[in-house]
Write a protein that holds these residues in place. Structure first.
Motif, PDB file in Angstrom:
ATOM      1  N   ILE A  15       0.845  -1.189   0.000  1.00  0.00           N
ATOM      2  CA  ILE A  15       0.000   0.000   0.000  1.00  0.00           C
ATOM      3  C   ILE A  15       0.883   1.242   0.000  1.00  0.00           C
ATOM      4  N   SER A  16       0.445   2.271  -0.723  1.00  0.00           N
ATOM      5  CA  SER A  16       1.189   3.530  -0.765  1.00  0.00           C
ATOM      6  C   SER A  16       0.204   4.670  -0.949  1.00  0.00           C
ATOM      7  N   ARG A  17       0.669   5.886  -0.704  1.00  0.00           N
ATOM      8  CA  ARG A  17      -0.186   7.049  -0.886  1.00  0.00           C
ATOM      9  C   ARG A  17       0.621   8.213  -1.410  1.00  0.00           C
ATOM     10  N   ASN A  18      -0.089   9.128  -2.072  1.00  0.00           N
ATOM     11  CA  ASN A  18       0.500  10.367  -2.574  1.00  0.00           C
ATOM     12  C   ASN A  18      -0.401  11.498  -2.092  1.00  0.00           C
ATOM     13  N   ASN A  19       0.020  12.178  -1.045  1.00  0.00           N
ATOM     14  CA  ASN A  19      -0.833  13.226  -0.456  1.00  0.00           C
ATOM     15  C   ASN A  19      -0.962  14.437  -1.360  1.00  0.00           C
ATOM     16  N   ALA A  20      -0.029  14.653  -2.255  1.00  0.00           N
ATOM     17  CA  ALA A  20      -0.126  15.776  -3.185  1.00  0.00           C
ATOM     18  C   ALA A  20      -1.221  15.534  -4.223  1.00  0.00           C
ATOM     19  N   LYS A  21      -1.512  14.242  -4.481  1.00  0.00           N
ATOM     20  CA  LYS A  21      -2.526  13.897  -5.486  1.00  0.00           C
ATOM     21  C   LYS A  21      -3.779  13.290  -4.873  1.00  0.00           C
ATOM     22  N   ASN A  22      -3.812  13.211  -3.538  1.00  0.00           N
ATOM     23  CA  ASN A  22      -4.975  12.630  -2.841  1.00  0.00           C
ATOM     24  C   ASN A  22      -5.280  11.214  -3.328  1.00  0.00           C
ATOM     25  N   THR A  23      -4.258  10.424  -3.468  1.00  0.00           N
ATOM     26  CA  THR A  23      -4.459   9.061  -3.950  1.00  0.00           C
ATOM     27  C   THR A  23      -3.823   8.035  -3.009  1.00  0.00           C
ATOM     28  N   VAL A  24      -4.432   6.872  -2.972  1.00  0.00           N
ATOM     29  CA  VAL A  24      -3.874   5.717  -2.270  1.00  0.00           C
ATOM     30  C   VAL A  24      -3.930   4.541  -3.240  1.00  0.00           C
ATOM     31  N   SER A  25      -2.870   3.742  -3.232  1.00  0.00           N
ATOM     32  CA  SER A  25      -2.767   2.634  -4.186  1.00  0.00           C
ATOM     33  C   SER A  25      -2.484   1.321  -3.467  1.00  0.00           C
ATOM     34  N   LEU A  26      -2.817   0.246  -4.149  1.00  0.00           N
ATOM     35  CA  LEU A  26      -2.513  -1.090  -3.634  1.00  0.00           C
ATOM     36  C   LEU A  26      -1.904  -1.887  -4.784  1.00  0.00           C
ATOM     37  N   GLN A  27      -0.622  -2.158  -4.677  1.00  0.00           N
ATOM     38  CA  GLN A  27       0.071  -2.987  -5.652  1.00  0.00           C
ATOM     39  C   GLN A  27      -0.049  -4.445  -5.197  1.00  0.00           C
ATOM     40  N   MET A  28      -0.627  -5.286  -6.053  1.00  0.00           N
ATOM     41  CA  MET A  28      -0.881  -6.671  -5.695  1.00  0.00           C
ATOM     42  C   MET A  28      -0.073  -7.579  -6.621  1.00  0.00           C
ATOM     43  N   ASN A  29       0.858  -8.298  -6.063  1.00  0.00           N
ATOM     44  CA  ASN A  29       1.695  -9.222  -6.822  1.00  0.00           C
ATOM     45  C   ASN A  29       1.432 -10.659  -6.378  1.00  0.00           C
ATOM     46  N   SER A  30       1.876 -11.595  -7.183  1.00  0.00           N
ATOM     47  CA  SER A  30       1.730 -13.029  -6.879  1.00  0.00           C
ATOM     48  C   SER A  30       0.297 -13.349  -6.473  1.00  0.00           C
ATOM     49  N   LEU A  31      -0.630 -12.886  -7.258  1.00  0.00           N
ATOM     50  CA  LEU A  31      -2.038 -13.047  -6.917  1.00  0.00           C
ATOM     51  C   LEU A  31      -2.456 -14.513  -6.930  1.00  0.00           C
ATOM     52  N   LYS A  32      -3.373 -14.831  -6.022  1.00  0.00           N
ATOM     53  CA  LYS A  32      -3.892 -16.183  -5.868  1.00  0.00           C
ATOM     54  C   LYS A  32      -5.400 -16.183  -6.086  1.00  0.00           C
ATOM     55  N   PRO A  33      -5.979 -17.313  -6.465  1.00  0.00           N
ATOM     56  CA  PRO A  33      -7.440 -17.356  -6.624  1.00  0.00           C
ATOM     57  C   PRO A  33      -8.190 -16.906  -5.369  1.00  0.00           C
ATOM     58  N   GLU A  34      -7.638 -17.161  -4.200  1.00  0.00           N
ATOM     59  CA  GLU A  34      -8.305 -16.748  -2.963  1.00  0.00           C
ATOM     60  C   GLU A  34      -8.260 -15.241  -2.730  1.00  0.00           C
ATOM     61  N   ASP A  35      -7.555 -14.497  -3.580  1.00  0.00           N
ATOM     62  CA  ASP A  35      -7.574 -13.036  -3.511  1.00  0.00           C
ATOM     63  C   ASP A  35      -8.788 -12.467  -4.252  1.00  0.00           C
ATOM     64  N   THR A  36      -9.535 -13.312  -4.932  1.00  0.00           N
ATOM     65  CA  THR A  36     -10.716 -12.861  -5.657  1.00  0.00           C
ATOM     66  C   THR A  36     -11.734 -12.251  -4.703  1.00  0.00           C
ATOM     67  N   ALA A  37     -12.135 -11.018  -4.990  1.00  0.00           N
ATOM     68  CA  ALA A  37     -13.063 -10.291  -4.114  1.00  0.00           C
ATOM     69  C   ALA A  37     -13.347  -8.924  -4.721  1.00  0.00           C
ATOM     70  N   VAL A  38     -14.306  -8.244  -4.132  1.00  0.00           N
ATOM     71  CA  VAL A  38     -14.480  -6.817  -4.403  1.00  0.00           C
ATOM     72  C   VAL A  38     -13.595  -6.072  -3.408  1.00  0.00           C
ATOM     73  N   TYR A  39     -12.763  -5.192  -3.912  1.00  0.00           N
ATOM     74  CA  TYR A  39     -11.825  -4.440  -3.086  1.00  0.00           C
ATOM     75  C   TYR A  39     -12.368  -3.015  -2.885  1.00  0.00           C
ATOM     76  N   TYR A  40     -12.342  -2.583  -1.621  1.00  0.00           N
ATOM     77  CA  TYR A  40     -12.873  -1.282  -1.248  1.00  0.00           C
ATOM     78  C   TYR A  40     -11.794  -0.392  -0.656  1.00  0.00           C
ATOM     79  N   CYS A  41     -11.744   0.837  -1.114  1.00  0.00           N
ATOM     80  CA  CYS A  41     -10.922   1.869  -0.515  1.00  0.00           C
ATOM     81  C   CYS A  41     -11.691   2.435   0.687  1.00  0.00           C
ATOM     82  N   ALA A  42     -10.967   2.757   1.755  1.00  0.00           N
ATOM     83  CA  ALA A  42     -11.627   3.240   2.962  1.00  0.00           C
ATOM     84  C   ALA A  42     -10.821   4.362   3.603  1.00  0.00           C
ATOM     85  N   ALA A  43     -11.525   5.353   4.114  1.00  0.00           N
ATOM     86  CA  ALA A  43     -10.904   6.453   4.854  1.00  0.00           C
ATOM     87  C   ALA A  43     -11.277   6.343   6.322  1.00  0.00           C
TER      88      ALA A  43
END
Length: 125
Positions: free
Chosen positions: A70-98
């Motif tokens: 997980i990372s963020r850029n406060n100058a751009k008001n963004t948060v990111s999630l880099q997901m590597n080595s994905l597995k079938p059990e990672d299947t889901a709806v992903y939600y950003c939360a404040a």
């Protein structure tokens, strides 16, 4: 009015990578921790990763440690999630939360003040 808009979901094969992004508006982004949660069909919404308001500390669910970043850029008001080595059990709806309040690390749904609309991640085997 707080708005969180996610993007970047999709279909990927096991072992592949995806990068989710969330753009925030309507509040002082840099004062609040941010997080990603996910919800698979028929299951509860679970914590995935969180980052403090300045980005100095990060927290991860055991199931994603070493694979997700997980990372963020406060100058751009963004948060990111880099997901590597994905597995079938990672299947889901992903939600950003404040976080609901400043100086609170949002690692549980009870600490969430605002949710994004969600983005689907599907990992095929």
């Amino acid at each position: 009015q707080v708005q969180l808009v996610e993007s970047g979901g999709g279909l990927v094969q096991a072992g592949g990578s995806l990068r989710l992004s969330c753009v925030a508006s309507g509040y002082t982004f840099s004062s609040y921790s941010m997080a990603w949660f996910r919800q698979a069909p028929g299951k509860e919404r679970d914590f995935v990763a969180a980052i403090t308001w300045g980005g100095g500390s990060t927290f991860y669910a055991d199931s994603v440690k070493g694979r997700f970043t997980i990372s963020r850029n406060n100058a751009k008001n963004t948060v990111s999630l880099q997901m590597n080595s994905l597995k079938p059990e990672d299947t889901a709806v992903y939600y950003c939360a404040a976080a609901k309040d400043p100086i609170v690390v949002v690692t549980t749904t009870q600490r969430v003040g605002s949710w994004g609309q969600g983005t689907q991640v599907t990992v095929s085997s």
